[in-house]
Structure formats: structure tokens, C-alpha cells
Design a protein around this motif. Structure first.
Motif, PDB file in Angstrom:
ATOM      1  N   PHE A 203      11.089  19.248   9.606  1.00 16.64           N
ATOM      2  CA  PHE A 203      10.474  18.969   8.316  1.00 16.64           C
ATOM      3  C   PHE A 203      11.303  19.548   7.182  1.00 16.64           C
ATOM      4  N   VAL A 204      11.536  18.741   6.152  1.00 19.45           N
ATOM      5  CA  VAL A 204      12.230  19.197   4.949  1.00 19.45           C
ATOM      6  C   VAL A 204      11.233  19.353   3.806  1.00 19.45           C
ATOM      7  N   GLY A 205      10.454  18.318   3.570  1.00 22.19           N
ATOM      8  CA  GLY A 205       9.450  18.334   2.522  1.00 22.19           C
ATOM      9  C   GLY A 205       8.844  16.963   2.372  1.00 22.19           C
ATOM     10  N   GLY A 206       7.747  16.908   1.613  1.00 22.37           N
ATOM     11  CA  GLY A 206       7.088  15.632   1.440  1.00 22.37           C
ATOM     12  C   GLY A 206       6.213  15.608   0.212  1.00 22.37           C
ATOM     13  N   ILE A 207       5.687  14.431  -0.075  1.00 23.87           N
ATOM     14  CA  ILE A 207       4.809  14.235  -1.220  1.00 23.87           C
ATOM     15  C   ILE A 207       3.694  13.287  -0.801  1.00 23.87           C
ATOM     16  N   ASP A 208       2.459  13.648  -1.174  1.00 26.09           N
ATOM     17  CA  ASP A 208       1.353  12.799  -0.743  1.00 26.09           C
ATOM     18  C   ASP A 208       0.946  11.828  -1.848  1.00 26.09           C
ATOM     19  N   SER A 209      -0.120  11.083  -1.599  1.00 24.84           N
ATOM     20  CA  SER A 209      -0.539  10.045  -2.540  1.00 24.84           C
ATOM     21  C   SER A 209      -1.072  10.626  -3.845  1.00 24.84           C
TER      22      SER A 209
ATOM     23  N   THR B  19       0.811  -1.217   0.000  1.00 25.40           N
ATOM     24  CA  THR B  19       0.000   0.000   0.000  1.00 25.40           C
ATOM     25  C   THR B  19       0.843   1.265   0.000  1.00 25.40           C
ATOM     26  N   PHE B  20       2.066   1.153  -0.482  1.00 21.35           N
ATOM     27  CA  PHE B  20       2.985   2.296  -0.485  1.00 21.35           C
ATOM     28  C   PHE B  20       2.349   3.517  -1.127  1.00 21.35           C
ATOM     29  N   SER B  21       1.659   3.334  -2.243  1.00 23.54           N
ATOM     30  CA  SER B  21       1.116   4.471  -2.987  1.00 23.54           C
ATOM     31  C   SER B  21       0.071   5.248  -2.190  1.00 23.54           C
ATOM     32  N   ASN B  22      -0.483   4.670  -1.152  1.00 21.01           N
ATOM     33  CA  ASN B  22      -1.501   5.346  -0.344  1.00 21.01           C
ATOM     34  C   ASN B  22      -0.916   6.286   0.697  1.00 21.01           C
ATOM     35  N   TYR B  23       0.393   6.194   0.924  1.00 19.45           N
ATOM     36  CA  TYR B  23       1.021   6.942   1.993  1.00 19.45           C
ATOM     37  C   TYR B  23       1.616   8.265   1.493  1.00 19.45           C
ATOM     38  N   ALA B  24       1.564   9.255   2.369  1.00 15.97           N
ATOM     39  CA  ALA B  24       2.409  10.428   2.192  1.00 15.97           C
ATOM     40  C   ALA B  24       3.805  10.057   2.693  1.00 15.97           C
ATOM     41  N   ILE B  25       4.821  10.451   1.931  1.00 16.53           N
ATOM     42  CA  ILE B  25       6.210  10.196   2.320  1.00 16.53           C
ATOM     43  C   ILE B  25       6.891  11.547   2.506  1.00 16.53           C
ATOM     44  N   THR B  26       7.480  11.718   3.645  1.00 20.14           N
ATOM     45  CA  THR B  26       8.053  13.009   4.013  1.00 20.14           C
ATOM     46  C   THR B  26       9.485  12.838   4.481  1.00 20.14           C
ATOM     47  N   TRP B  27      10.291  13.837   4.205  1.00 18.78           N
ATOM     48  CA  TRP B  27      11.677  13.878   4.652  1.00 18.78           C
ATOM     49  C   TRP B  27      11.814  14.845   5.819  1.00 18.78           C
ATOM     50  N   PHE B  28      12.537  14.402   6.834  1.00 19.66           N
ATOM     51  CA  PHE B  28      12.929  15.224   7.962  1.00 19.66           C
ATOM     52  C   PHE B  28      14.450  15.171   8.052  1.00 19.66           C
ATOM     53  N   ARG B  29      15.006  16.106   8.796  1.00 22.43           N
ATOM     54  CA  ARG B  29      16.444  16.065   9.047  1.00 22.43           C
ATOM     55  C   ARG B  29      16.723  16.470  10.478  1.00 22.43           C
ATOM     56  N   GLN B  30      17.872  16.015  10.962  1.00 23.40           N
ATOM     57  CA  GLN B  30      18.223  16.270  12.365  1.00 23.40           C
ATOM     58  C   GLN B  30      19.723  16.410  12.506  1.00 23.40           C
ATOM     59  N   THR B  31      20.124  17.406  13.300  1.00 23.45           N
ATOM     60  CA  THR B  31      21.517  17.585  13.677  1.00 23.45           C
ATOM     61  C   THR B  31      21.646  17.312  15.166  1.00 23.45           C
TER      62      THR B  31
END
Length: 121
Positions: free
Chosen positions: A47-53, A28-40
Motif C-alpha cells: 500500500f502506498v496511499g489512496g483516496i475515497d469517494s 460510477t468512478f466517483s463512487n470508488y476508492a482509488i488506491t496506489w500500491f507498488r511492487q518490486t
């Protein structure tokens, strides 16, 4: 259940480019929003950015115009193309999967292990 694995991190000079990948398992990968985060070290994961379904994307102001997120549902993979990199982009980058594209950590149920990006001359 979704398992996420990031790759593509490394050392790059200021002004250079890198492309990170987030490979996912699960039908069900296509149903998920996938987002990038970063941490130091010592700081919050941000939050860096993301893309939804529906292929709508969103970015933090600090990376807008330099970073681009895309997804290939046939390959169960999301990409983070990073251009014009700056030393302040140095961080561990994580991808996360959730029901909706949201800019806060609590919205995501699944996380990858992270990949280090270092921008330095």
C-alpha cells in the motif's frame, strides 16, 4: 466494471518529482476508492496511499509528507504526486479501485497494468 490505466512513470533522479495518473472508465468512478500500491521484484505488492469517494486520503508511513493523492471526478482520474523521491521508491506502481479505502490488496476488485518508476542517479 471499471478499467484503469496508469501513466506517468519513468526515470528520475533522487530528490526529484513525478506525477502518476490513473485514468478510469465507467460512469460510477466517483463512487470508488482509488488506491496506489507498488511492487518490486520478488516482494509483495504494498500500500502506498489512496483516496475515497469523500476525498479522504491516507498514506503509508514511508511516503507520508512526500506523496499526495488527488482526484478529479470530472476527468475520471486520480493523481499520485511524488516529491523528494528516493531510490527505495523504485517500483512498479499500480492503481486499484474498490468500495472502500483499505490498505490490503484483497479489498480491490479492479487493477491497472502498472507503470514503472525508477529513482536513480
Amino acid at each position: 466494471q471499471v478499467r484503469l490505466v496508469e501513466s506517468g512513470g519513468g526515470l528520475v533522479q533522487p530528490g526529484g518529482s513525478l506525477r502518476l495518473s490513473c485514468a478510469a472508465s465507467g460512469r460510477t468512478f466517483s463512487n470508488y476508492a482509488i488506491t496506489w500500491f507498488r511492487q518490486t521484484p520478488g516482494k509483495e505488492r504494498t500500500f502506498v496511499g489512496g483516496i475515497d469517494s469523500s476525498m479522504h486520503d491516507a498514506y503509508a508511513d514511508s511516503v507520508k509528507g512526500r506523496f499526495t493523492i488527488s482526484r478529479d471526478n470530472a476527468k475520471n482520474t486520480v493523481y499520485l504526486q511524488m516529491n523528494s523521491l528516493k531510490p527505495e521508491d523504485t517500483a512498479v506502481y499500480y492503481c486499484a479501485a474498490g468500495a472502500m479505502l483499505q490498505p490490503w490488496r484483497g479489498a480491490y476488485d479492479y487493477w491497472g497494468q502498472g507503470t514503472q518508476v525508477t529513482v536513480s542517479s
